[in-house]
Scaffold this motif. Structure first.
Motif, PDB file in Angstrom:
ATOM      1  N   THR A 286       7.401  -7.970  -4.103  1.00  0.00           N
ATOM      2  CA  THR A 286       5.776  -6.850  -2.839  1.00  0.00           C
ATOM      3  C   THR A 286       6.181  -5.547  -3.916  1.00  0.00           C
ATOM      4  O   THR A 286       4.827  -4.703  -4.327  1.00  0.00           O
ATOM      5  N   ILE A 287       6.883  -4.618  -3.564  1.00  0.00           N
ATOM      6  CA  ILE A 287       6.755  -3.804  -3.868  1.00  0.00           C
ATOM      7  C   ILE A 287       7.120  -3.588  -6.273  1.00  0.00           C
ATOM      8  O   ILE A 287       6.727  -2.796  -6.769  1.00  0.00           O
ATOM      9  N   SER A 288       7.879  -4.409  -6.521  1.00  0.00           N
ATOM     10  CA  SER A 288       8.015  -4.256  -7.791  1.00  0.00           C
ATOM     11  C   SER A 288       7.002  -4.658  -8.648  1.00  0.00           C
ATOM     12  O   SER A 288       6.947  -3.428 -10.072  1.00  0.00           O
ATOM     13  N   PHE A 289       6.320  -5.030  -8.269  1.00  0.00           N
ATOM     14  CA  PHE A 289       4.747  -5.409  -8.823  1.00  0.00           C
ATOM     15  C   PHE A 289       3.822  -3.652  -8.898  1.00  0.00           C
ATOM     16  O   PHE A 289       3.677  -3.587  -9.926  1.00  0.00           O
ATOM     17  N   GLN A 290       3.852  -2.491  -8.588  1.00  0.00           N
ATOM     18  CA  GLN A 290       3.525  -1.617  -8.533  1.00  0.00           C
ATOM     19  C   GLN A 290       4.513  -0.435  -8.814  1.00  0.00           C
ATOM     20  O   GLN A 290       4.018   0.158  -9.628  1.00  0.00           O
ATOM     21  N   SER A 291       6.195  -1.148  -9.088  1.00  0.00           N
ATOM     22  CA  SER A 291       6.713  -0.370  -9.657  1.00  0.00           C
ATOM     23  C   SER A 291       7.193  -0.600 -11.346  1.00  0.00           C
ATOM     24  O   SER A 291       7.189   0.156 -12.107  1.00  0.00           O
TER      25      SER A 291
ATOM     26  N   GLY B  50       0.652  -1.122  -0.240  1.00  0.00           N
ATOM     27  CA  GLY B  50       0.194  -0.214   0.021  1.00  0.00           C
ATOM     28  C   GLY B  50       0.856   1.310  -0.333  1.00  0.00           C
ATOM     29  O   GLY B  50       0.757   2.246  -0.783  1.00  0.00           O
ATOM     30  N   LEU B  51       2.060   1.207   0.782  1.00  0.00           N
ATOM     31  CA  LEU B  51       2.805   2.279   0.635  1.00  0.00           C
ATOM     32  C   LEU B  51       3.584   2.684  -0.300  1.00  0.00           C
ATOM     33  O   LEU B  51       3.143   4.106  -0.977  1.00  0.00           O
ATOM     34  N   SER B  52       3.783   2.081  -1.214  1.00  0.00           N
ATOM     35  CA  SER B  52       4.623   2.273  -2.194  1.00  0.00           C
ATOM     36  C   SER B  52       3.505   2.428  -3.106  1.00  0.00           C
ATOM     37  O   SER B  52       4.510   2.854  -4.636  1.00  0.00           O
ATOM     38  N   ALA B  53       2.189   1.536  -3.234  1.00  0.00           N
ATOM     39  CA  ALA B  53       1.247   1.852  -4.362  1.00  0.00           C
ATOM     40  C   ALA B  53       1.053   3.595  -4.066  1.00  0.00           C
ATOM     41  O   ALA B  53       1.276   3.950  -5.281  1.00  0.00           O
ATOM     42  N   PHE B  54       0.584   3.946  -3.277  1.00  0.00           N
ATOM     43  CA  PHE B  54       0.749   5.563  -3.282  1.00  0.00           C
ATOM     44  C   PHE B  54       1.845   6.637  -3.241  1.00  0.00           C
ATOM     45  O   PHE B  54       1.355   7.239  -3.861  1.00  0.00           O
ATOM     46  N   THR B  55       3.499   5.564  -3.233  1.00  0.00           N
ATOM     47  CA  THR B  55       4.167   6.436  -2.634  1.00  0.00           C
ATOM     48  C   THR B  55       4.721   7.209  -4.690  1.00  0.00           C
ATOM     49  O   THR B  55       4.751   8.087  -5.330  1.00  0.00           O
ATOM     50  N   ILE B  56       4.198   5.483  -5.657  1.00  0.00           N
ATOM     51  CA  ILE B  56       4.498   5.836  -6.584  1.00  0.00           C
ATOM     52  C   ILE B  56       3.743   7.201  -7.355  1.00  0.00           C
ATOM     53  O   ILE B  56       3.945   7.260  -8.387  1.00  0.00           O
TER      54      ILE B  56
ATOM     55  N   ILE C 120      14.162   0.288 -10.101  1.00  0.00           N
ATOM     56  CA  ILE C 120      15.123   0.124  -9.746  1.00  0.00           C
ATOM     57  C   ILE C 120      15.360   1.673  -9.162  1.00  0.00           C
ATOM     58  O   ILE C 120      15.552   1.380  -7.495  1.00  0.00           O
ATOM     59  N   GLU C 121      15.119   2.372  -9.690  1.00  0.00           N
ATOM     60  CA  GLU C 121      14.873   4.152  -8.366  1.00  0.00           C
ATOM     61  C   GLU C 121      13.408   3.755  -8.224  1.00  0.00           C
ATOM     62  O   GLU C 121      13.734   4.520  -6.710  1.00  0.00           O
ATOM     63  N   LEU C 122      13.077   2.932  -7.882  1.00  0.00           N
ATOM     64  CA  LEU C 122      11.662   3.722  -7.494  1.00  0.00           C
ATOM     65  C   LEU C 122      11.524   2.474  -5.631  1.00  0.00           C
ATOM     66  O   LEU C 122      10.941   2.347  -4.750  1.00  0.00           O
ATOM     67  N   SER C 123      12.419   0.762  -6.775  1.00  0.00           N
ATOM     68  CA  SER C 123      12.332   0.177  -5.258  1.00  0.00           C
ATOM     69  C   SER C 123      13.531   0.226  -4.457  1.00  0.00           C
ATOM     70  O   SER C 123      13.192   0.078  -2.564  1.00  0.00           O
ATOM     71  N   LYS C 124      14.409   1.406  -4.651  1.00  0.00           N
ATOM     72  CA  LYS C 124      15.591   1.380  -3.977  1.00  0.00           C
ATOM     73  C   LYS C 124      15.843   2.133  -2.539  1.00  0.00           C
ATOM     74  O   LYS C 124      15.822   0.913  -1.022  1.00  0.00           O
ATOM     75  N   ASP C 125      14.887   2.733  -2.215  1.00  0.00           N
ATOM     76  CA  ASP C 125      14.277   3.844  -0.647  1.00  0.00           C
ATOM     77  C   ASP C 125      14.062   2.518   0.408  1.00  0.00           C
ATOM     78  O   ASP C 125      14.500   2.893   1.353  1.00  0.00           O
TER      79      ASP C 125
END
Length: 805
Positions: free
Chosen positions: A785-790, A700-706, A728-733
């Motif tokens: 988890t993050i890469s799905f949204q990324s 949820g947090l990554s979806a919102f941030t992206i 990679i840019e969206l996931s690294k943090d």
């Protein structure tokens, strides 16, 4: 006002369905885990509380000391004379009761002949200590007379059907008739033991059964003794006098005080199940450490769910900034805005509770099936528990919502309405701390699960130094006068390799010992340590596949072997012999029998792997003096069904009046680790749940941030960035936070599991790869988890995201 807050809260939840759904799902799973673990905690803490006088009852235990004063043995049972002597010496004791476990018996009524497991001798005070509903008979008098028996309702139904069992006769072990004088309702599941048969204690006075002389034996520590004190009595007053009491009542001499080598302790009745791990417990106990561990897991999982709410609520603050600004401009006070947001979080928590209760009700049967815990949803329906559960969402809602509420109520309305608002660095830093906390907890649980499962696998595969496979253990013994014929008949079947008798089965505790002396320079020198003994026969060593390190096994070719001994390597080392061969031929005296050491076995694990291998001696008593209550039969090959048929037929030939019963020895060893197996199963379940909730929040947090970086992604794509670069840019943090969590969690996890492994004498060492695997697994799971949204964002058409510019 409250109605208005709730209406507004409901509208906001509907408006932001995605984030609200994640919050509800996370809190539902978290609360459901808490409720499931709560049923376990309630069950464990409820043991023996059903007894009316539970708070005023103490159990007498006995400690034996080594020569250096250290504790060599701590028994939960004591010698029979202590009970009445304690009552006579200390008049403040209101009542005393004694229980003597018989174990398995054979019962006959008319044509019904069955084996029963839980038979005890109990005195007339039993029901003053163990509260039970007496369905027939008088609890005060039912156990007064010799040869009286009180049985459970289920056992009465099994033998007598619809007949009235009172005054009926039951034949015990084809020898003694007992008159049924009462029927009682089974003791509840949360009792420290579960007797089905209570025979009158006074029967033991009969010489044919036990004898008055045996009841004065200070060495027979098989009697469970309980004392009832007046309410709120200071038991320490009596405990302080017990050493002097022992010296007064036990045989000794002017320079030989019994209190130097033995002592009595008084143990709280309500502490027995969770805090008592003594030898010879009536049944397997729980462990307060497991209660603490699972309580912590429940709180951690709930904390992870609360962190999700905090993170997602503060992350979406930009979406509600203008709403807050307008509210402030039209006069809303800070406390009113805080109340509004807390109302939302409490509403979500109560919605989650309702779903969690349903999930708990549905999940408990599956968990009971998997872990065999016997948990009951009904335990949550007690008034005080219902109240606590009803208040839980309030606490969860306040905990989850207080930071987002304070954070969002502090927005500057002027900046918000001008479009100048930006989430401050403080909130970002705090969110990072929360994500690190979530994944730290998850990584600790992953390591714990891996270590527990590895230890269980190690236990199952470790060589015990004896063969436990393909060994059939008979539930009843064979009389000495017919054993040789029984054995000969069995060995005619090629599917049966060997038959052995012993006083204990491998997997039993080694509790029996006597004094031992070794002949040195023509004089017997006492051995300054305990050497446990097992009575065995010729077949014991080959039946259990025990290897000889030196010398030989007992043999029928040597008539003097009934005076000889076999020891293990641990005993040889403890006595001081440098090699096993050095022990062979030495004269020793064990108890009151002198003989020679004829063999030394390799060390083998007779007991559980929780215990160290102890010095041990095997002896073979002369005919007529045997104590061979255990019969083990080694099978040849894999045709167990044919062998079992032969064993049963042979049993019926020699023991026609005793029902045939058996079990396999490897299953008995497996049961020694039931608690660890349950713990491993639950750790696996809850670690998956913890990582799921943490990833749910991260999703949820990554979806919102992206979603807040859509235009940035469009610009990067226009300037030539590839999809992998953007991912990679969206996931690294986020991945950096997981790495920080690993650095924090792994040392904590290693230390915690190192302490847990200390409960095992034989244990694994925690490999570095376990820690690396846990950290890597959490990193991979987080990345997926993050890469799905990324990936979804990186593949989007940049024209659409930049159209408004």
């Amino acid at each position: 006002m409250i109605k208005n807050y709730l209406r507004s809260a409901w509208r906001n939840l509907k408006r932001h369905k995605f984030i609200s759904g994640i919050n509800v799902l996370g809190l539902t799973v978290g609360i459901a885990c808490c409720l499931i673990i709560l049923t376990y905690i309630i069950k464990e803490l409820s043991y023996d509380t059903y007894n009316a006088n539970a708070k005023d009852i103490y159990r007498v235990t006995r400690i034996f000391k080594a020569n250096d004063g250290s504790v060599s043995l701590h028994l939960s049972a004591v010698a029979p004379p202590y009970a009445h002597l304690l009552k006579n010496e200390f008049p403040d004791i209101k009542k005393v009761t004694q229980i003597y476990p018989i174990g398995g018996v054979t019962l006959r009524y008319k044509e019904k002949l069955l084996n029963e497991k839980n038979a005890y001798m109990a005195d007339e005070n039993f029901f003053d200590f163990f509260t039970s509903n007496i369905l027939k008979g008088d609890a005060k008098t039912a156990l007064n007379e010799p040869y009286s028996v009180v049985i459970t309702e289920e056992l009465a139904r099994r033998y007598f059907g619809n007949e009235d069992p009172i005054n009926k006769q039951l034949l015990f072990d084809n020898q003694l008739n007992f008159k049924v004088t009462g029927v009682f309702k089974d003791l509840p599941a949360n009792s420290q033991f579960h007797p089905e048969i209570l025979m009158s204690f006074s029967t033991l006075n009969d010489e044919k059964v036990f004898g008055k002389k045996a009841l004065t034996n200070w060495g027979n520590n098989s009697f469970y003794t309980y004392l009832l004190f007046p309410p709120n009595y200071n038991v320490a007053h009596i405990a302080a006098q017990l050493p002097a009491f022992i010296d007064k009542v036990m045989p000794g001499g002017p320079n030989n005080h019994p209190s130097k080598y033995t002592e009595l302790t008084l143990q709280k009745f309500l502490d027995i199940h969770l805090k008592s791990h003594l030898d010879s417990e009536l049944e397997d106990n729980g462990d307060i450490k497991r209660v603490y561990i699972f309580s912590a897991i429940a709180l951690f999982i709930l904390l992870i769910a609360c962190i999700n709410y905090m993170n997602l609520s503060t992350a979406r603050s930009t979406l509600r900034a203008k709403e807050i600004g307008v509210r402030k401009v039209i006069g809303a006070q800070k406390k009113e805005i805080i109340t509004q947001f807390l109302s939302e979080s409490v509403l979500i928590a109560y919605a989650s509770l309702m779903l969690a209760v349903l999930a708990t009700w549905l999940a408990l049967p599956a968990i009971n099936h998997i872990a065999d815990l016997g948990l009951s949803f009904g335990s949550l329906l007690q008034p005080d528990i219902i109240l606590a559960i009803a208040l839980l969402p309030l606490a969860v809602g306040l905990l989850s919502g207080v930071y987002p509420a304070i954070f969002m109520s502090s927005f500057n309305p002027a900046k918000v309405l001008k479009g100048l608002f930006k989430a401050g660095s403080g909130s970002l830093s705090f969110r990072k701390v929360l994500v690190v906390t979530q994944f730290s907890i998850s990584i600790i649980l992953i390591v714990a699960t891996t270590v527990v499962l590895q230890q269980l696998k190690y236990i199952q595969n470790k060589s015990l130094g004896l063969s436990k496979d393909q060994v059939v253990a008979l539930g009843n013994g064979i009389p000495a006068e017919t054993f040789d014929a029984f054995r000969t008949d069995l060995l005619r079947d090629p599917s049966i390799r060997e038959v052995a008798r012993s006083s204990r089965f491998p997997s039993d505790r080694l509790l029996d010992d006597q004094s031992m002396s070794v002949m040195e320079n023509g004089k017997l020198q006492p051995v300054q340590a305990d050497v446990k003994y097992v009575n065995t026969d010729y077949g014991f060593v080959p039946t259990y596949g025990i290897k000889m390190a030196a010398g030989r096994n007992f043999s029928r070719d040597f008539g003097t072997d009934s005076n000889n001994y076999i020891i293990n390597v641990a005993a040889a080392k403890m006595i001081g012999w440098k090699t096993p061969n050095a022990a062979i031929g030495h004269d020793v005296k064990y108890g009151d029998i002198s003989g020679k050491i004829i063999g030394v076995t390799n060390d083998f694990h007779f007991e559980s792997l929780h215990q160290d291998i102890v010095p041990m001696i095997m002896r073979m008593p002369a005919f007529g003096k045997e104590n061979f209550s255990k019969v083990g039969i080694k099978l040849a090959g894999s045709h167990a069904s044919a062998a079992l048929k032969t064993i049963e037929q042979t049993w019926r030939k020699y023991q026609a009046n005793t029902p045939f019963s058996y079990y396999f020895l490897d299953e008995r060893f497996q049961k020694l680790y039931t608690a660890e197996q349950q713990q491993g199963t639950l750790f696996t379940i809850f670690s998956f749940i913890a990582i799921f909730i943490a990833c749910l929040g991260l999703f949820g947090l990554s979806a919102f941030t992206i979603s807040q970086r859509v235009k940035e992604i469009g610009v990067r794509k226009v300037l030539g960035a590839s999809v992998p670069q953007i991912v990679i840019e969206l996931s690294k943090d986020f991945l950096k936070l997981v790495i920080v969590a690993s650095v924090i969690a792994l040392p904590i996890a290693w230390y915690a599991m190192h302490k847990w492994l200390l409960d095992f004498a034989s244990r694994i060492s925690i490999s570095v790869w376990v820690l690396v695997m846990a950290g890597t697994a959490s990193l991979v799971i987080a990345f997926i988890t993050i890469s799905f949204q990324s990936i979804k964002a990186a593949l989007a058409n940049p024209v659409k995201s930049l159209r408004s510019e």
